[in-house]
Design a protein around this motif. Structure first.
Motif, PDB file in Angstrom:
ATOM      1  N   TRP A  74      68.532 -67.159 -16.574  1.00  0.00           N
ATOM      2  CA  TRP A  74      67.484 -68.155 -16.835  1.00  0.00           C
ATOM      3  C   TRP A  74      67.316 -68.175 -18.340  1.00  0.00           C
ATOM      4  O   TRP A  74      66.647 -67.326 -18.910  1.00  0.00           O
ATOM      5  CB  TRP A  74      66.218 -67.731 -16.119  1.00  0.00           C
ATOM      6  N   VAL A  75      67.959 -69.134 -18.992  1.00  0.00           N
ATOM      7  CA  VAL A  75      68.070 -69.121 -20.446  1.00  0.00           C
ATOM      8  C   VAL A  75      66.957 -69.923 -21.107  1.00  0.00           C
ATOM      9  O   VAL A  75      66.730 -71.088 -20.786  1.00  0.00           O
ATOM     10  CB  VAL A  75      69.431 -69.701 -20.889  1.00  0.00           C
ATOM     11  N   PRO A 108      68.542 -72.649 -15.815  1.00  0.00           N
ATOM     12  CA  PRO A 108      69.312 -71.590 -15.168  1.00  0.00           C
ATOM     13  C   PRO A 108      70.815 -71.888 -15.148  1.00  0.00           C
ATOM     14  O   PRO A 108      71.219 -73.038 -15.006  1.00  0.00           O
ATOM     15  CB  PRO A 108      68.750 -71.590 -13.744  1.00  0.00           C
ATOM     16  N   PHE A 109      71.611 -70.817 -15.268  1.00  0.00           N
ATOM     17  CA  PHE A 109      73.065 -70.950 -15.232  1.00  0.00           C
ATOM     18  C   PHE A 109      73.650 -69.780 -14.445  1.00  0.00           C
ATOM     19  O   PHE A 109      73.349 -68.620 -14.732  1.00  0.00           O
ATOM     20  CB  PHE A 109      73.651 -70.962 -16.652  1.00  0.00           C
ATOM     21  N   SER A 110      74.501 -70.096 -13.466  1.00  0.00           N
ATOM     22  CA  SER A 110      75.075 -69.033 -12.635  1.00  0.00           C
ATOM     23  C   SER A 110      76.511 -68.682 -13.016  1.00  0.00           C
ATOM     24  O   SER A 110      77.126 -67.851 -12.344  1.00  0.00           O
ATOM     25  CB  SER A 110      75.021 -69.431 -11.155  1.00  0.00           C
ATOM     26  N   VAL A 144      62.466 -71.059 -11.277  1.00  0.00           N
ATOM     27  CA  VAL A 144      63.834 -71.196 -11.784  1.00  0.00           C
ATOM     28  C   VAL A 144      64.453 -72.486 -11.256  1.00  0.00           C
ATOM     29  O   VAL A 144      65.051 -73.272 -12.002  1.00  0.00           O
ATOM     30  CB  VAL A 144      64.694 -69.983 -11.364  1.00  0.00           C
ATOM     31  N   ASN A 145      64.302 -72.716  -9.967  1.00  0.00           N
ATOM     32  CA  ASN A 145      64.864 -73.923  -9.364  1.00  0.00           C
ATOM     33  C   ASN A 145      64.223 -75.180  -9.944  1.00  0.00           C
ATOM     34  O   ASN A 145      64.903 -76.177 -10.202  1.00  0.00           O
ATOM     35  CB  ASN A 145      64.675 -73.878  -7.847  1.00  0.00           C
ATOM     36  N   GLN A 146      62.922 -75.144 -10.167  1.00  0.00           N
ATOM     37  CA  GLN A 146      62.231 -76.298 -10.755  1.00  0.00           C
ATOM     38  C   GLN A 146      62.767 -76.609 -12.148  1.00  0.00           C
ATOM     39  O   GLN A 146      62.886 -77.772 -12.534  1.00  0.00           O
ATOM     40  CB  GLN A 146      60.725 -76.029 -10.836  1.00  0.00           C
ATOM     41  N   SER A 147      63.108 -75.588 -12.898  1.00  0.00           N
ATOM     42  CA  SER A 147      63.588 -75.791 -14.271  1.00  0.00           C
ATOM     43  C   SER A 147      65.008 -76.338 -14.328  1.00  0.00           C
ATOM     44  O   SER A 147      65.494 -76.687 -15.406  1.00  0.00           O
ATOM     45  CB  SER A 147      63.511 -74.484 -15.060  1.00  0.00           C
ATOM     46  N   SER A 148      65.686 -76.422 -13.181  1.00  0.00           N
ATOM     47  CA  SER A 148      67.064 -76.926 -13.175  1.00  0.00           C
ATOM     48  C   SER A 148      67.127 -78.445 -13.185  1.00  0.00           C
ATOM     49  O   SER A 148      68.206 -79.029 -13.315  1.00  0.00           O
ATOM     50  CB  SER A 148      67.813 -76.395 -11.936  1.00  0.00           C
ATOM     51  N   ALA A 149      65.972 -79.114 -13.079  1.00  0.00           N
ATOM     52  CA  ALA A 149      65.949 -80.577 -13.135  1.00  0.00           C
ATOM     53  C   ALA A 149      66.430 -81.058 -14.503  1.00  0.00           C
ATOM     54  O   ALA A 149      66.321 -80.341 -15.499  1.00  0.00           O
ATOM     55  CB  ALA A 149      64.538 -81.090 -12.854  1.00  0.00           C
ATOM     56  N   ILE A 201      56.525 -77.224 -16.303  1.00  0.00           N
ATOM     57  CA  ILE A 201      56.371 -76.402 -15.104  1.00  0.00           C
ATOM     58  C   ILE A 201      55.146 -75.489 -15.187  1.00  0.00           C
ATOM     59  O   ILE A 201      54.614 -75.043 -14.182  1.00  0.00           O
ATOM     60  CB  ILE A 201      57.646 -75.558 -14.882  1.00  0.00           C
ATOM     61  N   GLY A 202      54.715 -75.223 -16.417  1.00  0.00           N
ATOM     62  CA  GLY A 202      53.581 -74.328 -16.608  1.00  0.00           C
ATOM     63  C   GLY A 202      53.977 -72.876 -16.712  1.00  0.00           C
ATOM     64  O   GLY A 202      53.251 -71.987 -16.243  1.00  0.00           O
TER      65      GLY A 202
END
Length: 205
Positions: free
Chosen positions: A28-29, A42-44, A94-99, A111-112
């Protein structure tokens, strides 16, 4: 089943890789732009690269037209970033930030998320994460012609670990409860673990 990679398209290659190379740890960068906008994504395609010096690698795929993503551009312009580790407690954020937020919008603000000052770099840490690696850019390797991905290698210069996760020089995986990436929209928790001591080669006389 045998597959000639030269005979399949990009999407088939993508599905083959992300379905086979699993589970994948998630970075999660957090990075910061020249305009002081904090980017979080995020990057996997992420892993350990070297022990001493301590280095990690993150591959950031480019957008259509070989356009670098905000994370890659920010890191190359500032030379700094923070990897915030992902667990069961923060995976929703994390998932929300992938938008696909536009560059001028901070995912952290939208996202807060809680931003915490780092010790060795200007880029802030994410308070919702319990393990952080502050990194300085070591090298970027551009992959593909035309450019398709930026392989970012960072040197870890400072580490933060929540006290409850760290004991006797080790991280308690059960308390850490990391989350990894699978194929499609799937994530995974740590399941059953087992030990296999590394064998020692004994030369026969």
């Amino acid at each position: 089943m045998e597959i000639d990679i030269g005979q399949i398209g990009r999407q088939e290659k993508y599905k083959l890789l992300i379905g086979s190379v699993v589970p994948r740890p998630i970075a999660w960068v957090s990075s910061i732009s020249r305009d002081e906008v904090v980017n979080v994504a995020p990057f996997s395609y992420f892993n350990v690269a070297c022990i001493d010096p301590m280095m990690v690698s993150v591959a950031v795929a480019r957008k259509p037209g070989s356009v670098p993503k905000d994370t890659s551009r920010n890191i190359q312009e500032t030379g700094q970033f923070v990897i915030n580790m992902v667990d069961v407690h923060n995976v929703e954020a994390v998932n929300q930030s992938s938008a696909d937020y536009p560059p001028e919008i901070s995912e952290a603000e939208a996202i807060g998320l809680t931003l915490i000052p780092s010790k060795a770099v200007k880029v802030p840490r994410i308070g919702e994460s319990r393990i952080h690696f502050e990194c300085k850019l070591h090298q970027v390797v551009t992959l593909g012609e035309p450019a398709a991905s930026d392989l970012i290698i960072g040197e870890v210069v400072y580490v933060h670990i929540d006290d409850e996760l760290y004991f006797d020089g080790k991280i308690d995986v059960d308390k850490y409860a990391p989350v990894s990436r699978m194929a499609g929209h799937s994530y995974a928790k740590i399941g059953e673990m087992f030990d296999r001591p590394r064998p020692v080669y004994e030369k026969k006389e």
